[in-house]
Enzyme design. Structure first.
Site, PDB file in Angstrom:
ATOM      1  CG  HIS A  52      14.434  48.111  61.223  1.00 10.63           C
ATOM      2  ND1 HIS A  52      13.881  49.278  60.750  1.00 10.63           N
ATOM      3  CD2 HIS A  52      15.300  48.487  62.177  1.00 10.63           C
ATOM      4  CE1 HIS A  52      14.397  50.300  61.385  1.00 10.63           C
ATOM      5  NE2 HIS A  52      15.268  49.855  62.270  1.00 10.63           N
TER       6      HIS A  52
HETATM    7  P1  TYD Z   1      14.987  53.257  58.385  1.00  8.43           P
HETATM    8  O1  TYD Z   1      15.963  53.029  59.493  1.00  8.43           O
HETATM    9  O2  TYD Z   1      14.530  52.075  57.609  1.00  8.43           O
HETATM   10  O3  TYD Z   1      13.737  54.064  58.920  1.00  8.43           O
HETATM   11  P2  TYD Z   1      12.532  53.615  59.887  1.00  8.43           P
HETATM   12  O4  TYD Z   1      12.959  52.395  60.585  1.00  8.43           O
HETATM   13  O5  TYD Z   1      12.339  54.758  60.805  1.00  8.43           O
HETATM   14  O6  TYD Z   1      11.335  53.406  59.049  1.00  8.43           O
HETATM   15  O7  TYD Z   1      15.623  54.336  57.404  1.00  8.43           O
HETATM   16  C1  TYD Z   1      14.884  54.898  56.336  1.00  8.43           C
HETATM   17  C2  TYD Z   1      15.850  55.275  55.230  1.00  8.43           C
HETATM   18  O8  TYD Z   1      16.784  56.255  55.700  1.00  8.43           O
HETATM   19  C3  TYD Z   1      16.663  54.109  54.725  1.00  8.43           C
HETATM   20  O9  TYD Z   1      16.762  54.228  53.310  1.00  8.43           O
HETATM   21  C4  TYD Z   1      18.032  54.315  55.315  1.00  8.43           C
HETATM   22  C5  TYD Z   1      18.119  55.802  55.533  1.00  8.43           C
HETATM   23  N1  TYD Z   1      18.894  56.151  56.741  1.00  8.43           N
HETATM   24  C6  TYD Z   1      20.157  56.715  56.591  1.00  8.43           C
HETATM   25  O10 TYD Z   1      20.658  56.931  55.470  1.00  8.43           O
HETATM   26  N2  TYD Z   1      20.859  57.044  57.723  1.00  8.43           N
HETATM   27  C7  TYD Z   1      20.357  56.828  58.979  1.00  8.43           C
HETATM   28  O11 TYD Z   1      21.027  57.141  59.996  1.00  8.43           O
HETATM   29  C8  TYD Z   1      19.064  56.223  59.108  1.00  8.43           C
HETATM   30  C9  TYD Z   1      18.466  55.941  60.465  1.00  8.43           C
HETATM   31  C10 TYD Z   1      18.368  55.915  57.954  1.00  8.43           C
END
Ligand code: TYD
Length: 136
Positions: A52
């Protein structure tokens, strides 16, 4: 801000026979104030994270243990970093697509961010990202 602003930053390392110490100061070692810290751990072999971009968020990624690869791209060019030391990190400016893979077992990825979590700041669709940066 561009992919060229995303770079490996070497942090201070206070070497000591009792163990080494490294620290990070917002607006000093990294070009933003730290408003949030989160970490990835217990990542199973073969898993990928990221995929992303963020509209406004600045981030700094450190490998605290083990190793992993961080792939960045601005829609035109790519940069890959292999992270395996806790006294180095990669600064990621806004509007950069990121992808993390090749996690070694037991690896820990710590991320410092310039703002609290906000789903509205994410661009999760690759086509939307390419359109936003004018690559499509
Ligand atoms: P995401 O940023 O999509 O993870 P990655 O890019 O590492 O695969 O986040 C995964 C899930 O965690 C998503 O449902 C949002 C949640 N999240 C939070 O609630 N707070 C945060 O600070 C982060 C980074 C993610």
């Amino acid at each position: 801000m561009a992919l060229s602003d995303c770079k490996l930053i070497e942090l201070p390392k206070i070497e000591d026979r009792r163990g080494n110490l490294t620290f990070v100061e917002g607006q000093n070692h990294i070009p933003f104030d730290i408003k949030r810290v989160y970490y990835l751990y217990d990542v199973p072999g073969g898993a990928d994270r990221g995929e992303h971009a963020h509209k406004d968020l600045h981030q700094f990624v450190i490998c605290m243990s083990g190793s992993f690869d961080l792939l960045l791209d601005d829609g035109f060019q790519k940069k890959r970093f292999h992270l395996n030391r806790s006294y180095y990190g990669v600064y990621i400016c806004p509007m950069i697509w990121r992808y993390l893979d090749n996690f070694s077992s037991g690896s820990v990825c710590r991320v410092m961010a310039s703002a609290p979590y906000d789903e509205a700041d994410y661009i999760r669709d690759r086509q939307d990202f390419l359109q936003a940066v004018g690559a499509q």
